[in-house]
Design a protein around this motif. Structure first.
Motif, mmCIF file in Angstrom:
data_model
loop_
_atom_site.group_PDB
_atom_site.id
_atom_site.type_symbol
_atom_site.label_atom_id
_atom_site.label_comp_id
_atom_site.label_asym_id
_atom_site.label_seq_id
_atom_site.Cartn_x
_atom_site.Cartn_y
_atom_site.Cartn_z
ATOM 1 N N ALA A 1 91.020 -24.237 25.127
ATOM 2 C CA ALA A 1 91.359 -25.622 25.472
ATOM 3 C C ALA A 1 91.098 -25.900 26.943
ATOM 4 C CB ALA A 1 92.818 -25.895 25.140
ATOM 5 N N VAL A 2 91.397 -24.936 27.803
ATOM 6 C CA VAL A 2 91.175 -25.102 29.240
ATOM 7 C C VAL A 2 89.690 -25.076 29.561
ATOM 8 C CG1 VAL A 2 91.555 -24.024 31.497
ATOM 9 C CG2 VAL A 2 93.427 -24.145 29.843
ATOM 10 N N THR A 3 88.938 -24.266 28.847
ATOM 11 C CA THR A 3 87.509 -24.087 29.140
ATOM 12 C C THR A 3 86.659 -25.232 28.584
ATOM 13 O OG1 THR A 3 87.813 -21.687 29.060
ATOM 14 C CG2 THR A 3 85.557 -22.506 28.893
ATOM 15 N N ALA A 4 86.820 -25.523 27.300
ATOM 16 C CA ALA A 4 85.954 -26.512 26.631
ATOM 17 C C ALA A 4 86.530 -27.923 26.638
ATOM 18 C CB ALA A 4 85.692 -26.069 25.194
ATOM 19 N N LYS A 5 87.851 -28.045 26.816
ATOM 20 C CA LYS A 5 88.542 -29.344 26.831
ATOM 21 C C LYS A 5 88.243 -30.213 25.602
ATOM 22 C CE LYS A 5 88.997 -29.736 31.868
ATOM 23 N NZ LYS A 5 88.526 -28.377 32.209
ATOM 24 N N PRO A 6 88.334 -29.659 24.403
ATOM 25 C CA PRO A 6 88.172 -30.515 23.213
ATOM 26 C C PRO A 6 89.375 -31.436 23.071
ATOM 27 C CG PRO A 6 88.960 -28.358 22.572
ATOM 28 C CD PRO A 6 88.704 -28.274 24.055
ATOM 29 N N ARG A 7 89.216 -32.508 22.334
ATOM 30 C CA ARG A 7 90.354 -33.410 22.105
ATOM 31 C C ARG A 7 91.446 -32.709 21.305
ATOM 32 N NH1 ARG A 7 89.483 -38.747 23.327
ATOM 33 N NH2 ARG A 7 87.321 -39.333 23.749
ATOM 34 N N GLU A 8 91.042 -31.855 20.365
ATOM 35 C CA GLU A 8 92.030 -31.125 19.588
ATOM 36 C C GLU A 8 91.446 -29.808 19.104
ATOM 37 O OE1 GLU A 8 91.691 -32.734 15.034
ATOM 38 O OE2 GLU A 8 92.903 -33.938 16.402
ATOM 39 N N VAL A 9 92.327 -28.888 18.835
ATOM 40 C CA VAL A 9 91.980 -27.626 18.185
ATOM 41 C C VAL A 9 92.843 -27.575 16.935
ATOM 42 C CG1 VAL A 9 91.912 -25.119 18.377
ATOM 43 C CG2 VAL A 9 91.521 -26.528 20.415
ATOM 44 N N ALA A 10 92.207 -27.610 15.768
ATOM 45 C CA ALA A 10 92.957 -27.738 14.524
ATOM 46 C C ALA A 10 92.230 -27.004 13.406
ATOM 47 C CB ALA A 10 93.126 -29.213 14.157
ATOM 48 N N PRO A 11 92.943 -26.689 12.328
ATOM 49 C CA PRO A 11 92.286 -26.073 11.169
ATOM 50 C C PRO A 11 91.154 -26.954 10.656
ATOM 51 C CG PRO A 11 94.675 -25.985 10.938
ATOM 52 C CD PRO A 11 94.390 -26.873 12.112
ATOM 53 N N TRP A 12 90.095 -26.337 10.170
ATOM 54 C CA TRP A 12 88.932 -27.087 9.694
ATOM 55 C C TRP A 12 89.287 -28.002 8.532
ATOM 56 C CZ3 TRP A 12 87.846 -26.322 4.595
ATOM 57 C CH2 TRP A 12 88.329 -25.129 3.999
ATOM 58 N N TRP A 13 90.336 -27.653 7.786
ATOM 59 C CA TRP A 13 90.686 -28.407 6.593
ATOM 60 C C TRP A 13 91.726 -29.492 6.865
ATOM 61 C CZ3 TRP A 13 95.760 -27.414 6.641
ATOM 62 C CH2 TRP A 13 96.184 -26.174 7.139
#
Length: 273
Positions: free
Chosen positions: A236-248
């Protein structure tokens, strides 16, 4: 293996993490144990200046000494996140001492699993979880956000739970409501601060085997280790995506929205005495 199929792990390359973390002032709440402690170690090793926040001074002192022994930089701030005046004061102190905060990892949390029939005389369960999981983090960010927006940069990582994305779970009303409250608050605020260069990531953690989850018997359920969970924070710190969540997660949300009443009836039958 099962948890990796359900919830892929992310481990950023060390050079990428170091490029993102070196020289950054990173505040980690709930840093004395579990995910917060492992994340602080990892970010300090990558070159970040870590600010360690938790209630326990001895635990923070031991962690800071360990980080310093490894060549890292850490400062401790023992404070109770449920003391709103102290939270506001510490936020101002952090800005005064360090000039700015680059990253806030809102990790401190409290989990309670209890049937409503056993909660009638335990209103404090609800106020406590709200204070730690919602109001305390909001109070902190209300203090730190003006400086982030004025600088035109900053990143906020919310260590949430995948339960926020699922249909409401029986026995988790206090915990689920408090985590959902901060999740909605931060996503709402994110739309207002993005134009000022301040970004957010919501990490919807699956089960992680920690001291917090230990009171509930999860031995038959696959979960992440603390180290794997801290990799998600590093991502999260490196890529800064909006969210990290299960694919499903999106599929389940869509299905449960369409079949909301059927899901509710299933839960009612499943937990009927």
């Amino acid at each position: 293996m099962a948890i990796r199929l359900l919830y892929p792990t992310f481990r950023p390359a060390q050079e990428s993490l170091r490029a993102a973390a070196t020289g950054q002032v990173v505040l980690v709440t709930g840093a004395s144990h579990g995910i917060g402690k492992a994340s602080a170690r990892k970010l300090a090793a990558a070159g970040a200046v870590v600010l360690l926040w938790a209630r326990s001074r001895p635990e923070l002192e031991r962690l800071a000494a360990e980080i310093a022994a490894g060549g890292g930089v850490a400062h401790i701030y023992p404070t109770d996140l449920t003391d709103m005046d102290a939270v506001g004061l510490l936020g101002r102190t952090l800005l005064a001492e360090h000039g700015h905060i680059d990253v806030v990892i809102s990790n401190a949390g409290k989990s309670i699993r209890r049937p409503i029939a056993e909660s009638y005389d335990r209103f404090h369960d609800f106020t406590r979880t709200m204070d730690i999981n919602y109001l305390g983090p909001v109070r902190l960010l209300l203090t730190l956000l003006p400086a982030m927006r004025a600088r035109g940069q900053g990143h906020i990582v919310n260590v949430s739970t995948w339960g926020v994305l699922m249909p409401p779970s029986p026995r988790w009303s206090a915990y689920g409501a408090s985590k959902a409250a901060f999740d909605v608050w931060l996503r709402s605020v994110a739309t207002e601060i993005a134009g000022d260069g301040v970004t957010t990531t919501s990490v919807y953690m699956p089960l992680v085997h920690t001291r917090m989850s230990a009171p509930t018997d999860f031995h038959r359920i696959p979960g992440l280790t603390v180290d794997e969970a801290s990799d998600l924070i590093a991502h999260a710190v490196t890529a800064k995506p909006r969210e990290v969540a299960p694919w499903w997660a999106v599929r389940v949300q869509a299905w449960s929205a369409v079949h909301r009443y059927q899901v509710q009836r299933f839960m009612e039958r499943r937990f009927r005495h």
